[in-house]
Design an enzyme around this catalytic site. Sequence first.
Site: not given
Lengths: 326, 318
Positions: B53, B107, B138, B225, B278
């Site tokens: 993450k 990451n 970001c 997804g 996902t």
Amino acid sequence: MSGNMSGQPTPKTFQLVQSTVINHQRICREHYRLTVSCYNFANARPGQFVQLSPEMNPQTDVGESCQPDSAQSGTDCEASLSTPALPFLPRAFSIGGLRRNGSTCEIDIIYRVVGVATEWMATLRLGQCISLLGPLGQAFPIIQEKPRAFLVGGGVGIPPLLWLAEALTNAGITTTAMIGSTTKELLPLQHEGNPAPYEDAREARLSSTEFARANTPAIISTDDGSFGFKGNVVEAFKSHVSANASESSRAVVYTCGPERMMQGVAVFCAANDFECYVCMERSMACGVGTCQSCVVTVRSEGPGDWRYALCCTEGPIFENSQIIWD
Amino acid sequence: MSDATDSCLPDLRVNLGGLALSNPVITASGTSGYGPEYAPLFDINLLGGFVTKSVTLHERPGNPQPRTCETASGMLNAIGLANVGLERFCVEKIPFLSQLSIPTIVNVAGHEVSDYVKVCERLDEIECIAAVELNVSCPNVSDGLEWGTDAKRLASLVREVRQVVSRCKLIVKLTPNTGDIVELARGAIDGGAEILSLINTLRGMAIHVDSRKPMLANVTGGLSGPAIKPVALCMVHQVYQGCTRHNGIPIIAMGGIRTWRDAIEFHLAGATAVAVGTSLFVDPRSPLALIDGMRAYLKRHGLMSIQDVIGKVQLPEK
């Protein structure tokens, strides 16, 4: 981590298992009870939940039932001739009951049809396969030192309390359930007789078939007075506790239902020094702490005096004093 | 398994810009936590690599809920980079990651150049980390624009990070929310990226028709997804054909990968590695099924190695 890294096998806290529908009944206008059977389901306790999804087989791209030809009649569920839309993500459901026989495990899930996933679930027939990931999350603590427990459940928040009632009774704790819905048609329980509306909630009876099975007297309430106590379940709870003050001291309160309802219970418990545990609900994708969807605002000793807790791993059960209600 | 049997198995090993992966299947950032979360379900070491993450300089609580919602064949998320921050990451998460036998990729996200630089400088010192992946989707605090939407701005960010990253490989994760992703790829490579990963989520939105409120507290979020797979595949194809095919920079493809067919498509389009994101939420063990499926595909086509597939899409002659 896996056994080959640490030398010790990882305890199987949760697993992904295939399960078969063995019973599926409509309980009331919008609620169903689904019972599935699976093998080697890891140890589970009341308050924990499962992530339920169509059986997926990545080799074939689409979800397939493992026994498509074995669907039988005899259920009350929707018999859809067309293929229902399959949900993409799994859905979290509290375990409403669990029975073991050797390595076989039967799990009850009580759900209300509210969207794509539950519409698909309502079409499930006997023999169909679904995937279960679980058991997940933290369980309700059972406090042996406190001989009295109250369960306060609203609508689709009732199921985890059914299994909890069994566990509390088995632990020798005297338990009373307060269960409510907006109206009789939406009460997800079987019940004895049809009591006329009554104004107070002093006396609990073995009026709910499911709670009676766990030897737990219940007070049933409906907001519109169409069944049992007229008023919401929080009022029924307060009324019962006030009328039975002597037996209510040193009680533990467990609640599950709409957030505003649980807040009402939690505030009352805080004011009356009842130990209280709430079962929070959040939409989530993974159920195991990776997607970070399911945050609950809780008190923190760190900077800012609050933090987000994940409902899936730190919850869904929280002590009421932890929660910062919206 | 005997050596004779092993020698019959198609070879899934890939060289990802100097990182040796035993197979091309890795996790996508933000979908498998920091490692231990899925450990009860499968052995992470069976994957080609593990991507954590996002880590930011300081701990972040993330956005209010609702943070995610399901959409047609996918989901929207606006988590808000909730993470433990660099210090806690080093203390609490590195011990687990240091035990992995596969390359670990961390990451990294930030809102200022100095955020990225400080985090990457520290991570470069940690031996068990094989690569850092820059999340450039970001917004920059100074102007609110995403780092990754302008090639020059992206190149300058990557260049600054490049100064402090010497041991780790430097991966830049490209955003699809842009006009020309090939330009962005060139900008990232100009700045010093050794590996590209694409695509990050597509910006999207959903509204509840009864309450008339957005489904996400953040109003908009990132779509992921299977719904985005054709978009991701197209962008991998464009970047490979328009840029990396000529300079040998490897691509990690992600965006809706769920089955081995998806993975093979991305390899054919030019990806060296594929990341499952996902779909882990749908079936956490799907990466393992994907590896088996890829191997069976190679065998069926009489191919000895996944290398025989990478970039081998048969395009019509011009």
